[in-house]
Design an enzyme around this catalytic site. Structure first.
Site, PDB file in Angstrom:
ATOM      1  N   THR A 174     -46.145  37.903 -12.304  1.00 58.77           N
ATOM      2  CA  THR A 174     -44.875  37.982 -11.810  1.00 58.77           C
ATOM      3  C   THR A 174     -44.700  38.734 -10.462  1.00 58.77           C
ATOM      4  O   THR A 174     -45.354  39.471 -10.014  1.00 58.77           O
ATOM      5  CB  THR A 174     -44.035  38.686 -12.929  1.00 58.77           C
ATOM      6  OG1 THR A 174     -44.053  39.971 -13.076  1.00 58.77           O
ATOM      7  CG2 THR A 174     -43.988  37.889 -14.260  1.00 58.77           C
ATOM      8  N   ASP A 175     -43.336  38.529  -9.977  1.00 60.50           N
ATOM      9  CA  ASP A 175     -43.130  39.418  -8.817  1.00 60.50           C
ATOM     10  C   ASP A 175     -42.264  40.546  -9.149  1.00 60.50           C
ATOM     11  O   ASP A 175     -42.274  40.869 -10.399  1.00 60.50           O
ATOM     12  CB  ASP A 175     -42.364  38.277  -7.765  1.00 60.50           C
ATOM     13  CG  ASP A 175     -41.022  37.929  -8.195  1.00 60.50           C
ATOM     14  OD1 ASP A 175     -40.564  38.500  -9.348  1.00 60.50           O
ATOM     15  OD2 ASP A 175     -40.551  36.768  -7.860  1.00 60.50           O
ATOM     16  N   GLN A 176     -41.552  41.166  -8.071  1.00 66.11           N
ATOM     17  CA  GLN A 176     -40.991  42.352  -8.486  1.00 66.11           C
ATOM     18  C   GLN A 176     -39.876  42.324  -9.239  1.00 66.11           C
ATOM     19  O   GLN A 176     -39.281  43.129 -10.098  1.00 66.11           O
ATOM     20  CB  GLN A 176     -40.511  43.062  -7.341  1.00 66.11           C
ATOM     21  CG  GLN A 176     -40.339  44.641  -7.384  1.00 66.11           C
ATOM     22  CD  GLN A 176     -40.070  45.462  -6.086  1.00 66.11           C
ATOM     23  OE1 GLN A 176     -39.982  44.670  -4.910  1.00 66.11           O
ATOM     24  NE2 GLN A 176     -40.086  46.778  -5.916  1.00 66.11           N
ATOM     25  N   MET A 177     -39.355  41.000  -9.509  1.00 65.47           N
ATOM     26  CA  MET A 177     -38.066  40.651 -10.174  1.00 65.47           C
ATOM     27  C   MET A 177     -38.313  40.374 -11.581  1.00 65.47           C
ATOM     28  O   MET A 177     -37.711  39.762 -12.196  1.00 65.47           O
ATOM     29  CB  MET A 177     -37.321  39.520  -9.242  1.00 65.47           C
ATOM     30  CG  MET A 177     -36.678  39.974  -8.185  1.00 65.47           C
ATOM     31  SD  MET A 177     -35.831  38.469  -7.068  1.00 65.47           S
ATOM     32  CE  MET A 177     -37.250  37.522  -6.717  1.00 65.47           C
TER      33      MET A 177
ATOM     34  N   VAL B   2     -40.081  37.373 -12.217  1.00 66.33           N
ATOM     35  CA  VAL B   2     -40.396  35.959 -12.264  1.00 66.33           C
ATOM     36  C   VAL B   2     -41.516  35.470 -11.827  1.00 66.33           C
ATOM     37  O   VAL B   2     -42.179  36.183 -10.926  1.00 66.33           O
ATOM     38  CB  VAL B   2     -39.067  35.398 -11.248  1.00 66.33           C
ATOM     39  CG1 VAL B   2     -39.393  33.865 -11.006  1.00 66.33           C
ATOM     40  CG2 VAL B   2     -37.663  36.003 -11.687  1.00 66.33           C
TER      41      VAL B   2
END
Length: 144
Positions: A15-18, A20
Site C-alpha cells: 500500500t501507499d501512505q494512504m 491504498v
C-alpha cells in the site's frame, strides 16, 4: 471455461501512505492468478522455464474501478480470454470482500526460447498446452 480463484490478503508493504494498494501491485496479483490457472490446467510454469521456454508479457491492460485497502482480502479470478496458437491473453477480475469489482484487465503473452528470445508457436512447440488452450477458448466462445 476454467477460472482460477486466488485469495490474497493485502499486506501493508503493498500500500501507499494512504493505505491504498499501489497500482503496481495488481500486476503481481495477476501473475499469482495466472500461475494458479496454469497449475489448475495441469501445467507448471516453473517446468516450462526449466525446459528453456519463457512466456514474457507483451501487453498489459488494467482498469482500476475501486480502491483496495490494507487488511482486506481480495479474490483474483483468472481465465484464458483469447488464444491464437501464438499469443495467449489472460483475463483478470479482482474483487474485494463485498464482491465488488475493483480491477479488471488482461495480459498478453508469447512463448520464446530462453537463449535467443525468439517467439515460438505454442501449437508446434507445446502441443499439450495448445490442446488445452484451444479447448478453453472454445468453451469461452460457447458461453458467450
Amino acid at each position: 471455461m476454467k477460472t482460477a480463484c486466488t485469495n490474497i490478503q493485502v499486506r501493508y508493504a503493498e500500500t501507499d501512505q494512504m493505505g491504498v494498494v499501489h497500482h503496481s501491485q495488481y500486476l503481481i496479483w495477476c501473475e499469482i492468478g495466472r500461475t494458479a490457472l496454469i497449475n489448475d490446467l495441469g501445467f507448471s510454469y516453473a517446468k516450462l522455464e526449466e525446459d528453456g521456454v519463457l512466456a514474457p508479457v507483451t501487453d498489459a491492460n488494467l482498469s482500476y474501478k475501486r480502491a483496495v485497502r490494507y487488511g482486506e482480502t481480495v479474490r483474483v479470478e483468472t481465465w484464458i480470454e483469447a488464444y491464437d496458437g501464438i499469443r495467449a491473453v489472460y483475463g483478470y477480475a479482482i474483487y474485494n470482500e463485498e464482491d465488488q469489482l475493483c480491477v479488471s484487465g488482461t495480459t498478453t503473452h508469447v512463448i520464446v526460447d530462453r537463449e535467443r528470445f525468439r517467439p515460438r508457436s505454442m501449437r508446434k512447440h507445446l502441443p499439450e498446452w495448445h490442446d488445452v488452450y484451444e479447448r478453453e477458448k472454445k468453451q469461452k466462445e460457447e458461453s458467450e
